[in-house]
Design a protein around this motif. Structure first.
Motif, mmCIF file in Angstrom:
data_model
loop_
_atom_site.group_PDB
_atom_site.id
_atom_site.type_symbol
_atom_site.label_atom_id
_atom_site.label_comp_id
_atom_site.label_asym_id
_atom_site.label_seq_id
_atom_site.Cartn_x
_atom_site.Cartn_y
_atom_site.Cartn_z
ATOM 1 N N SER A 115 0.852 -1.205 0.083
ATOM 2 C CA SER A 115 -0.080 -0.038 -0.231
ATOM 3 C C SER A 115 0.596 0.915 0.393
ATOM 4 O O SER A 115 0.502 2.261 0.170
ATOM 5 C CB SER A 115 -0.993 0.360 1.367
ATOM 6 N N TRP A 154 -7.014 -4.927 8.507
ATOM 7 C CA TRP A 154 -7.747 -4.378 7.744
ATOM 8 C C TRP A 154 -8.417 -5.383 6.614
ATOM 9 O O TRP A 154 -8.159 -6.365 6.605
ATOM 10 C CB TRP A 154 -7.590 -3.179 7.741
ATOM 11 N N THR A 212 -10.388 -4.150 3.507
ATOM 12 C CA THR A 212 -10.171 -3.538 2.037
ATOM 13 C C THR A 212 -9.409 -3.373 2.347
ATOM 14 O O THR A 212 -9.050 -1.318 3.203
ATOM 15 C CB THR A 212 -11.648 -3.713 1.709
ATOM 16 N N TYR A 213 -8.016 -2.530 1.452
ATOM 17 C CA TYR A 213 -7.822 -1.853 0.499
ATOM 18 C C TYR A 213 -8.548 -0.698 -1.154
ATOM 19 O O TYR A 213 -7.997 -1.546 -1.519
ATOM 20 C CB TYR A 213 -6.513 -1.452 0.937
ATOM 21 N N THR A 244 -4.849 -8.272 0.191
ATOM 22 C CA THR A 244 -3.566 -7.096 0.237
ATOM 23 C C THR A 244 -2.674 -7.137 1.549
ATOM 24 O O THR A 244 -3.014 -8.190 2.426
ATOM 25 C CB THR A 244 -3.946 -5.489 0.448
ATOM 26 N N THR A 302 -4.251 -7.037 5.026
ATOM 27 C CA THR A 302 -5.555 -7.717 5.062
ATOM 28 C C THR A 302 -5.172 -9.322 5.402
ATOM 29 O O THR A 302 -6.491 -10.088 5.198
ATOM 30 C CB THR A 302 -6.851 -7.547 4.529
ATOM 31 N N TYR A 350 -6.419 4.332 11.574
ATOM 32 C CA TYR A 350 -8.056 4.798 11.523
ATOM 33 C C TYR A 350 -8.587 5.632 12.686
ATOM 34 O O TYR A 350 -9.020 6.177 12.327
ATOM 35 C CB TYR A 350 -8.084 3.887 10.178
#
Length: 354
Positions: free
Chosen positions: A67, A173, A175-176, A182, A185, A211
């Motif tokens: 990312s 997490w 999704t990106y 990814t 995730t 976040y």
């Protein structure tokens, strides 16, 4: 599957196989200098040069799931190069990991660099093919996306496994940019697929901004306990080891190590560095505490050589792999894993008052 070299390796080995079942060890550094010859991990034989291996080391040069900074696709070759200086005997664990078991370098598992779904399927299939030739795998990445297919393969053999995840980041997490698979995730997907033991898994070294506070709530729901970097600073490594042992117990254990669990001072060559991390000494000490655990596989990921300096990150990663191999090595009754230092007793209320 690609091999890091082609042709026959005619270099002599440290250990002459006698009897025939004795492990074949690394190249003899007194005959061939460490800076010469073929750069397999620790200058071990290739998997195709031995009948079978207890542990196979493989690279997965894939980083299409990152990312932020790319480059971990070059990690396997970078770590192999730095591993030339590793030696056969590990005094910290009192074991010779290459003599106690056959360890071999299996080359690289090829993964599609343009299609993450295809790459994940190829990695799982490649790992399964390697497991036909080796009892356990230690994988050098590549980015952390690869943990998902590796856990699928391990769970197909052992069922849900305890996951001990060393990282600055949770990697749970959702999704990106709408992408469900990814490097941020893999453990959410693994939890959702029933690949991990929800009562025995944990993160170590977590730190830095998130976040939202809900990230921690989601992570707990997905089956992870957390030992933060702040906990390590306050309570020490010995206390963290006791928490780790209590959580995992005797469950089959998969170890996943993102090199960014280390502070950037110790591992600058990574894609998403975070200040305030572990030292390499702390990480190695925690890995040495795992020698009596039921380790069924491991990965070391996110080494990105373009951001490295003087091989600092690669050297750290090569020693991490070495300690994992040492922890996996069988012990004789006279050769038990070293006892870990017990955490200091907390003073009683009366002692504090006095």
């Amino acid at each position: 599957m690609q091999h890091p070299v082609s042709g026959e390796n005619e270099l002599p080995a440290d250990t002459t196989p006698s009897p025939a079942t004795a492990p074949r060890g690394p190249v003899d550094a007194s005959v061939v200098p460490r800076f010469a010859g073929i750069a397999t991990f620790a200058r071990l034989p290739r998997l195709d040069e031995v009948e079978r291996a207890e542990v196979a080391i493989a690279g997965i040069p894939f980083d299409s799931g990152v990312s932020y900074r790319p480059g971990a696709r070059f990690g396997p070759s970078h770590v192999r190069e730095a591993s030339r200086l590793l030696r056969p005997y590990n005094p910290a664990q009192d074991v010779s990991p290459f003599a106690a078991q056959q360890v071999a370098d299996a080359g690289d598992i090829v993964a599609n660099p343009f299609d993450i779904s295809a790459a994940v399927a190829e990695i799982e299939a490649g790992a399964r093919a390697l497991r036909a030739k080796a009892d356990r795998l230690v994988i050098i990445g590549g980015d952390h996306t690869i943990a998902l297919p590796l856990l699928r393969e391990v769970a197909s053999v052992h069922g849900p496994v305890a996951v001990l995840h060393f990282d600055a980041h949770l990697d749970t997490w959702d999704t990106y940019f709408g992408a469900p698979t990814t490097h941020g995730t893999p453990f959410r997907r693994a939890s959702e697929e029933g690949l991990i033991d929800l009562a025995a898994s944990m993160h170590v070294g977590i730190r830095g901004p998130l976040y939202d506070k809900s990230d921690l709530e989601d992570d707990e729901r997905l089956g992870f306990a957390i030992i933060t970097s702040e906990y390590l600073e306050t309570h020490g490594v010995a206390s963290a080891i006791e928490r780790m042992r209590a959580r995992i117990g005797d469950k089959p254990l998969y170890i996943s190590i993102d090199i960014d669990v280390l502070d950037p001072a110790h591992a600058p060559g990574t894609g998403t560095p975070e200040a305030g991390g572990m030292t390499s000494r702390e990480l190695l000490r925690m890995l040495r505490a795992l020698a009596d655990f039921r380790i069924v596989g491991a990965d070391v990921v996110e080494v990105a050589p373009a951001y490295d300096h003087a091989q600092l990150t690669a050297v750290a990663a090569s020693h991490v792999v070495y300690e994992l191999l040492s922890a996996m090595a069988p012990r004789t009754p006279q050769q038990q894993p070293p006892q870990q230092q017990q955490p200091p007793q907390q003073p009683s209320t009366e002692e504090v008052a006095s």
